[in-house]
Design an enzyme around this catalytic site. Structure first.
Site, PDB file in Angstrom:
ATOM      1  N   ALA A  63      -2.527   7.398  -6.635  1.00 42.98           N
ATOM      2  CA  ALA A  63      -1.226   7.671  -6.013  1.00 42.98           C
ATOM      3  C   ALA A  63      -0.174   6.929  -6.820  1.00 42.98           C
ATOM      4  O   ALA A  63      -0.439   5.846  -7.328  1.00 42.98           O
ATOM      5  CB  ALA A  63      -1.220   7.188  -4.577  1.00 42.98           C
ATOM      6  N   ASP A  74       7.359   0.084   7.909  1.00 44.76           N
ATOM      7  CA  ASP A  74       7.357   1.310   7.103  1.00 44.76           C
ATOM      8  C   ASP A  74       6.186   2.183   7.567  1.00 44.76           C
ATOM      9  O   ASP A  74       5.302   2.521   6.784  1.00 44.76           O
ATOM     10  CB  ASP A  74       7.222   0.919   5.627  1.00 44.76           C
ATOM     11  CG  ASP A  74       7.634   2.053   4.697  1.00 44.76           C
ATOM     12  OD1 ASP A  74       8.206   3.046   5.183  1.00 44.76           O
ATOM     13  OD2 ASP A  74       7.371   1.946   3.480  1.00 44.76           O
ATOM     14  N   ALA A 133       5.246   1.281  -7.714  1.00 46.83           N
ATOM     15  CA  ALA A 133       3.866   0.889  -8.010  1.00 46.83           C
ATOM     16  C   ALA A 133       2.941   2.091  -8.000  1.00 46.83           C
ATOM     17  O   ALA A 133       3.331   3.171  -7.550  1.00 46.83           O
ATOM     18  CB  ALA A 133       3.387  -0.115  -6.971  1.00 46.83           C
ATOM     19  N   GLN A 134       1.728   1.911  -8.502  1.00 48.99           N
ATOM     20  CA  GLN A 134       0.715   2.947  -8.330  1.00 48.99           C
ATOM     21  C   GLN A 134      -0.619   2.319  -7.975  1.00 48.99           C
ATOM     22  O   GLN A 134      -0.832   1.124  -8.152  1.00 48.99           O
ATOM     23  CB  GLN A 134       0.640   3.845  -9.556  1.00 48.99           C
ATOM     24  CG  GLN A 134       0.033   3.227 -10.787  1.00 48.99           C
ATOM     25  CD  GLN A 134       0.090   4.208 -11.961  1.00 48.99           C
ATOM     26  OE1 GLN A 134       1.027   5.004 -12.070  1.00 48.99           O
ATOM     27  NE2 GLN A 134      -0.901   4.151 -12.831  1.00 48.99           N
ATOM     28  N   VAL A 135      -1.524   3.173  -7.468  1.00 48.50           N
ATOM     29  CA  VAL A 135      -2.779   2.656  -6.923  1.00 48.50           C
ATOM     30  C   VAL A 135      -3.980   3.282  -7.635  1.00 48.50           C
ATOM     31  O   VAL A 135      -4.008   4.495  -7.881  1.00 48.50           O
ATOM     32  CB  VAL A 135      -2.852   2.935  -5.404  1.00 48.50           C
ATOM     33  CG1 VAL A 135      -4.220   2.600  -4.846  1.00 48.50           C
ATOM     34  CG2 VAL A 135      -1.770   2.155  -4.665  1.00 48.50           C
ATOM     35  N   ALA A 139       4.061   5.886  -6.792  1.00 48.88           N
ATOM     36  CA  ALA A 139       5.374   5.932  -6.166  1.00 48.88           C
ATOM     37  C   ALA A 139       6.365   5.227  -7.086  1.00 48.88           C
ATOM     38  O   ALA A 139       6.014   4.877  -8.216  1.00 48.88           O
ATOM     39  CB  ALA A 139       5.325   5.284  -4.802  1.00 48.88           C
ATOM     40  N   SER A 140       7.579   5.012  -6.579  1.00 49.04           N
ATOM     41  CA  SER A 140       8.629   4.570  -7.492  1.00 49.04           C
ATOM     42  C   SER A 140       8.426   3.169  -8.051  1.00 49.04           C
ATOM     43  O   SER A 140       8.826   2.887  -9.168  1.00 49.04           O
ATOM     44  CB  SER A 140       9.989   4.687  -6.815  1.00 49.04           C
ATOM     45  OG  SER A 140       9.977   4.010  -5.610  1.00 49.04           O
ATOM     46  N   LYS A 184      -3.347  -2.117  -6.638  1.00 45.27           N
ATOM     47  CA  LYS A 184      -1.963  -1.660  -6.679  1.00 45.27           C
ATOM     48  C   LYS A 184      -1.259  -2.401  -7.813  1.00 45.27           C
ATOM     49  O   LYS A 184      -1.307  -3.632  -7.872  1.00 45.27           O
ATOM     50  CB  LYS A 184      -1.304  -1.975  -5.328  1.00 45.27           C
ATOM     51  CG  LYS A 184       0.105  -1.450  -5.152  1.00 45.27           C
ATOM     52  CD  LYS A 184       0.511  -1.548  -3.680  1.00 45.27           C
ATOM     53  CE  LYS A 184       1.944  -1.102  -3.455  1.00 45.27           C
ATOM     54  NZ  LYS A 184       2.293  -1.087  -2.023  1.00 45.27           N
TER      55      LYS A 184
HETATM   56  N1  LIG Z   1      -6.499   0.032   0.582  1.00 47.85           N
HETATM   57  C1  LIG Z   1      -6.348   1.340   0.347  1.00 47.85           C
HETATM   58  N2  LIG Z   1      -7.355   2.194   0.624  1.00 47.85           N
HETATM   59  C2  LIG Z   1      -7.227   3.520   0.381  1.00 47.85           C
HETATM   60  N3  LIG Z   1      -6.116   4.083  -0.136  1.00 47.85           N
HETATM   61  C3  LIG Z   1      -5.079   3.283  -0.430  1.00 47.85           C
HETATM   62  C4  LIG Z   1      -5.135   1.872  -0.201  1.00 47.85           C
HETATM   63  N4  LIG Z   1      -3.959   1.333  -0.593  1.00 47.85           N
HETATM   64  C5  LIG Z   1      -3.224   2.362  -1.029  1.00 47.85           C
HETATM   65  N5  LIG Z   1      -3.876   3.537  -0.952  1.00 47.85           N
HETATM   66  C6  LIG Z   1      -3.366   4.867  -1.337  1.00 47.85           C
HETATM   67  O1  LIG Z   1      -2.305   4.712  -2.268  1.00 47.85           O
HETATM   68  C7  LIG Z   1      -1.073   5.190  -1.718  1.00 47.85           C
HETATM   69  C8  LIG Z   1       0.081   4.286  -2.120  1.00 47.85           C
HETATM   70  O2  LIG Z   1      -0.157   2.953  -1.711  1.00 47.85           O
HETATM   71  P1  LIG Z   1       0.951   2.115  -0.962  1.00 47.85           P
HETATM   72  O3  LIG Z   1       0.412   0.745  -0.746  1.00 47.85           O
HETATM   73  O4  LIG Z   1       1.404   2.866   0.245  1.00 47.85           O
HETATM   74  O5  LIG Z   1       2.077   2.056  -2.063  1.00 47.85           O
HETATM   75  P2  LIG Z   1       3.633   2.398  -2.024  1.00 47.85           P
HETATM   76  O6  LIG Z   1       4.297   1.100  -1.696  1.00 47.85           O
HETATM   77  O7  LIG Z   1       3.888   2.836  -3.408  1.00 47.85           O
HETATM   78  O8  LIG Z   1       3.851   3.462  -0.983  1.00 47.85           O
HETATM   79  C9  LIG Z   1      -1.314   5.228  -0.226  1.00 47.85           C
HETATM   80  O9  LIG Z   1      -0.500   6.177   0.414  1.00 47.85           O
HETATM   81  C10 LIG Z   1      -2.793   5.576  -0.142  1.00 47.85           C
HETATM   82  O10 LIG Z   1      -2.995   6.954  -0.330  1.00 47.85           O
END
Ligand SMILES: Nc1ncnc2c1ncn2[C@@H]1O[C@H](COP(=O)(O)OP(=O)(O)O)[C@@H](O)[C@H]1O
Ligand SMILES: [Mg+2]
Length: 516
Positions: A131, A287, A136-138, A133-134, A152
């Site tokens: 995933a 959020d 960070a990415q995961v 976003a603006s 992340k």
């Molecule tokens: N611990 C996790 N387990 C599974 N998926 C995760 C986890 N952390 C993040 N993700 C996936 O990554 C996406 C982005 O992470 P997030 O922490 O929400 O970042 P942002 O601050 O960029 O929204 C999440 O919507 C989810 O789909």
């Protein structure tokens, strides 16, 4: 030198906004001074890219082009329907926080730099981005001990990019305050300062890790939700490692069809975990949109993404719990009194008037389930009241209400017959019972003595001033012949302003000629 560079960046921003007719949208031209109206008219000569009807939507498209800092600020603005045209914020809320991911190679490079060793010494597997976003990415990865984790990572150069963009926004706010006196009511400079702080907080993932661990205490106590475990040894300013959550994301369609998901119960958990955190622990996930919620295989609610945390002081927790309770009990007089006690409403209004305005909001919705009532509309009505009664909206209050709206939206999608009032009642009652119950009553005498003082201390400056002023007024200490000290003119150097006018006109001319 820096000022000049910032200024040129501002020009670029202005042009991109103009391309979307979002600099001074035609819809708002008549609300601005003649000079700005001319700038708006002129800027529309370049508006070729975007024909969206909603000015907020055009603004959103422009911000997406402009990058992360603008996207973040846009997201904050989108929640401020208390001070901006609701139509505008509705359009703006369509802002997309998705940007192309950077490569896995780049991610690995960043990790190796951060920890000073090859990634293989930290992880056994490391996935492509899951995933983006603006900011960070995961990625999904496995630690040497076998734990499956989410990694992340902040975008490369995000700190310098954000700082540059924030400089531009600061300059824009100063110029805005100078040229559009009406904008001063909204305090653009203060807004940019607050937004910059919020954004900078999101740029240190150690703070997110800390926020997660703070919320996990509430999670363990209440058993209403779960927070993935943070791996502190692998986390730093730019990298956060936490347990991977297997389950159904709230953003997926499966949430509504999955046979094992108990939707009505889950909807109640969403609301109750939010309210419990806010009213009993004074700290809440601010959020709660669908991208940040997951239901795991055991049907447990899991929260992720702790970039924004809301906080309520003890006085504010009680204040908000009492307000909700007042609405549940239809005791509008009591809610009104609380607002006056806390200094939220200036003393030149009467409790009775305020109570009857609240009644106008509360009565029509009482006893209705949320499929019949839109909480968003109720909040908008409340915001209108705040305007009539000259209330200074507290940032924490706005954040609380915004999150409540988000949480309600999520709950309602899960269960169309969801009843917001019934779900919140036990939490609110328990929270007030604890305050006013056995121990509460003994402590009450002292509390009441200290309460006025505590409330004042807990409120941010604005309410403080209002309350102090009301007190001073009552004591006959207010001298209206002296100007108040907050009316001094805003300082923008005249040089910058003139440079701005000359440069905008010249560059616009050059641009216009280039277009021919
Ligand atoms: N611990 C996790 N387990 C599974 N998926 C995760 C986890 N952390 C993040 N993700 C996936 O990554 C996406 C982005 O992470 P997030 O922490 O929400 O970042 P942002 O601050 O960029 O929204 C999440 O919507 C989810 O789909
Ligand atoms: Mg998220």
């Amino acid at each position: 030198m820096k000022t000049i560079i910032t200024f040129f960046r501002l020009l670029k921003t202005a042009f991109i906004l103009a391309r979307h007719d979002a600099l001074i949208p035609a819809e708002y031209a008549r609300n601005v001074p003649m000079f700005m109206r001319f700038v708006g008219w002129f800027s529309r000569l370049f508006a070729v890219r975007d024909r969206a009807k909603n000015p907020g939507e055009r603004f959103a498209r422009a911000l997406e082009t402009l990058g992360p800092a603008y996207i973040k600020v846009g997201q904050i603005l989108a929640t401020r329907s208390d001070m901006l045209d609701p139509e505008f914020t509705r359009g703006l809320s369509r802002l997309k926080d998705q940007v192309p991911a950077f490569s896995r190679d780049k991610a690995v490079e960043l990790i190796e730099k951060e920890f000073g060793k090859p990634w293989k010494e930290l992880f056994t597997t490391f996935s492509e981005p899951k995933a983006a976003a603006s900011v960070a990415q995961v990625h999904k990865a496995a630690l040497l001990d076998g734990s499956v984790v989410a990694v992340k990572i902040l975008r490369p150069n995000i700190h310098t990019d954000m700082a540059k963009d924030m400089d531009v926004l600061r300059m824009a706010a100063s110029l805005g305050e100078f040229f559009v006196p009406a904008s001063r009511r909204l305090g653009p400079k203060l807004f940019v300062k607050t937004a910059a702080r919020a954004v900078m907080l999101e740029l240190d993932l150690r703070l997110e890790a800390a926020a997660a661990s703070e919320l996990s205490e509430a999670a363990e106590d209440t058993g209403l939700f779960r927070v993935p475990n943070i791996h502190w040894d692998f986390s730093s300013k730019n990298v956060l490692v936490l347990d991977w959550v297997d389950g159904t994301a709230f953003s997926s369609d499966e949430l509504l069809t999955g046979p094992k998901i108990e939707r009505p119960a889950l909807a109640i958990k969403v609301i109750q975990s939010f309210l419990t955190c806010a009213f009993d622990y004074g700290v809440f996930h601010a959020d709660m949109h669908e991208g940040n919620l997951i239901v795991d295989a055991d049907g447990e609610l899991v929260l992720i993404d702790f970039g924004i945390l809301g906080r309520l002081s003890e006085a504010e927790q009680r204040f908000h719990a009492e307000i909700l309770y007042g609405f549940l009990k239809r005791d509008y007089q009591r809610i009104a009194e609380i607002h006056f006690e806390a200094g939220y409403v200036p003393a030149n209004h009467t409790v009775e008037d305020f109570a009857s305005a609240l009644r106008a909001v509360g009565e029509p919705i009482f006893g209705k389930t949320s499929d019949q009532v839109s909480m968003a509309k109720v909040l908008l009505q409340l915001f209108e009241i705040t305007e009539i009664f000259d209330m200074q909206m507290q940032p924490q209050l706005i954040m609380l209400q915004k999150t409540m709206m988000q949480a309600e939206g999520v709950a309602r999608r899960l269960d169309p017959a969801f009843d917001m009032w019934e779900a919140s009642r036990p939490v609110v009652e328990a929270s007030l019972r604890r305050e006013l119950g056995a121990e509460g009553r003994i402590a009450d005498f002292m509390t009441d003595l200290r309460r006025a003082q505590k409330t004042l201390r807990a409120m941010p400056d604005a309410a403080d001033n209002v309350a102090a002023l009301a007190k001073a007024w009552a004591a006959g200490e207010v001298d209206l012949s002296k100007p108040a000290n907050n009316t001094k003119p805003r300082a923008v150097s005249k040089g910058v302003v003139w440079a701005a006018i000359v440069a905008v006109t010249t560059l616009a001319g050059v641009w216009a000629v280039g277009q021919l």
